[in-house]
Design a protein around this motif. Structure first.
Motif: not given
Ligand SMILES: [Zn+2]
Length: 353
Positions: A2-5, A69-74, A90-103, A350-353
């Motif tokens: 599995a990958l975390v992107d 094979g990505t389980t989490h996208y940041c 992105l989470a809805a289309v992949t079934g993976a978890r997706a998290h936000t990075l604030v610029r 512990e993260a939301r997403g």
């Protein structure tokens, strides 16, 4: 595996055009992406495009992202032209978890657009950043200081007088043609000081980028003073051609990590293993991460994961074959680099997403 992107952008739902195929990337798409759409490798571009539009954007996206094979996208949400998916989409289309990075720069630019007074900039920025991170459940922030002012940053927090004077000059100058653009070194330091206060991991764009990059100002060793002064987790992104400097920084600073995500797109599959190996020369295995830095085309997520998996496999099997490492050690390190390190640094459990 599995990958975390740990750094990517949204996916576009727009169509691909034929001109895009007359590049090395176009050839890689015909070679490696065609089979994902049930076509033979090296299929002509016109047939590829026909098949793509017959399947429709949702199915094309689902297929390519599933192969990674990505389980989490940041997801860096700071640069979002029309038509890119949000982390939730992105989470809805992949079934993976997706998290936000604030610029950081985007928060400052929104504050300017809302008409902040110069003497309220420092407090206003800190409040906005905290609110943006909280409402999105952000796992980290991203700085594009490399693009705007370079990395030779004074590590000291600007005094209130310095910050107000810089804010006055910047706000007085007004927006650029494309909108507000934070390109003042003092205000950049204000944004970083607020990010340090927030305590989330900070991603820094390093090295390779578009024409705004002044390559001699984006060597990560220019950040050395800043890294000595702050102890929040730091992630050096992409790094090419400075992957060795970044590797040294990760070796000597306990809070510094890196990836060579974007670089692997551009150096191509034959050089990807060599670039990853240079990044890994000094970097402790607990400090190296995977990112796709994919943006827009779903094909890019697929190619990034494929290239990374091959490069990492080449790197690890060379050591096992040479009798230097056991297979079990190589496997443990692969899981750290592919997923475990990012999960730990961004506290994804512990993260939301
Ligand atoms: Zn990026």
């Amino acid at each position: 595996m599995a990958l975390v992107d740990h750094h990517c952008h949204g996916v576009t739902t727009q169509a691909l055009d034929a001109a895009g195929f007359e590049t090395p990337l176009g050839l890689a798409i015909r070679r490696h992406c065609a089979p994902v759409l049930d076509l033979p490798a090296h299929v002509p571009a016109a047939e590829y495009l026909d098949r793509r539009s017959a399947l429709g954007p949702a199915e094309v996206t689902r297929r390519f992202l599933a192969t990674t094979g990505t389980t989490h996208y940041c997801v860096d949400t700071g640069f979002r032209p029309q038509g890119l998916t949000s982390p939730e989409e992105l989470a809805a289309v992949t079934g993976a978890r997706a998290h936000t990075l604030v610029r950081l720069e985007s928060v400052a630019e929104a504050l300017a657009a809302d008409g902040v007074e110069p003497d309220a900039f420092v407090a206003g920025f800190a409040q906005r950043l905290e609110a943006a991170a909280r409402s999105a459940g952000a796992v980290g922030v991203k700085s594009i200081a490399a693009y705007r002012v370079g990395l030779d940053l004074d590590p000291a927090r600007p005094t209130p007088q310095e910050a107000t004077a810089a804010a006055r000059a910047w706000l007085h100058r007004g927006p650029a043609a494309g909108g507000w653009r934070l390109d003042d070194p003092v205000l950049t330091r204000v944004t970083l000081a607020a990010a340090v206060q927030l305590g989330l991991p900070i991603q820094f764009h390093i090295g390779y980028g578009d024409a705004d990059i002044r390559m001699h100002r984006v060597d990560p060793s220019l950040l050395t003073g800043w890294l000595h002064s702050h102890r929040v987790p730091v992630l050096l992104l992409h790094c090419w051609p400075f992957q060795r400097q970044a590797s040294f920084l990760a070796a000597v600073h306990p809070h510094v990590h890196l990836d060579v995500g974007l670089a692997l797109h551009y150096v191509g599959p034959t050089r990807a293993a060599a670039v990853l190996a240079e990044a890994a020369e000094l970097t402790p295995f607990g400090k190296l991460l995977y990112s796709s830095d994919a943006f827009g085309l779903p094909e890019l997520y697929h190619l990034a994961a494929l290239t990374f998996r091959r490069a990492l496999t080449d790197l690890l099997s060379a050591r096992v074959d040479a009798g230097e490492w056991s297979g079990a050690d190589a496997e443990r390190i692969a899981h750290l680099v592919g997923a475990g390190n990012a999960a730990r640094v961004y506290r994804l459990a512990e993260a939301r997403g």
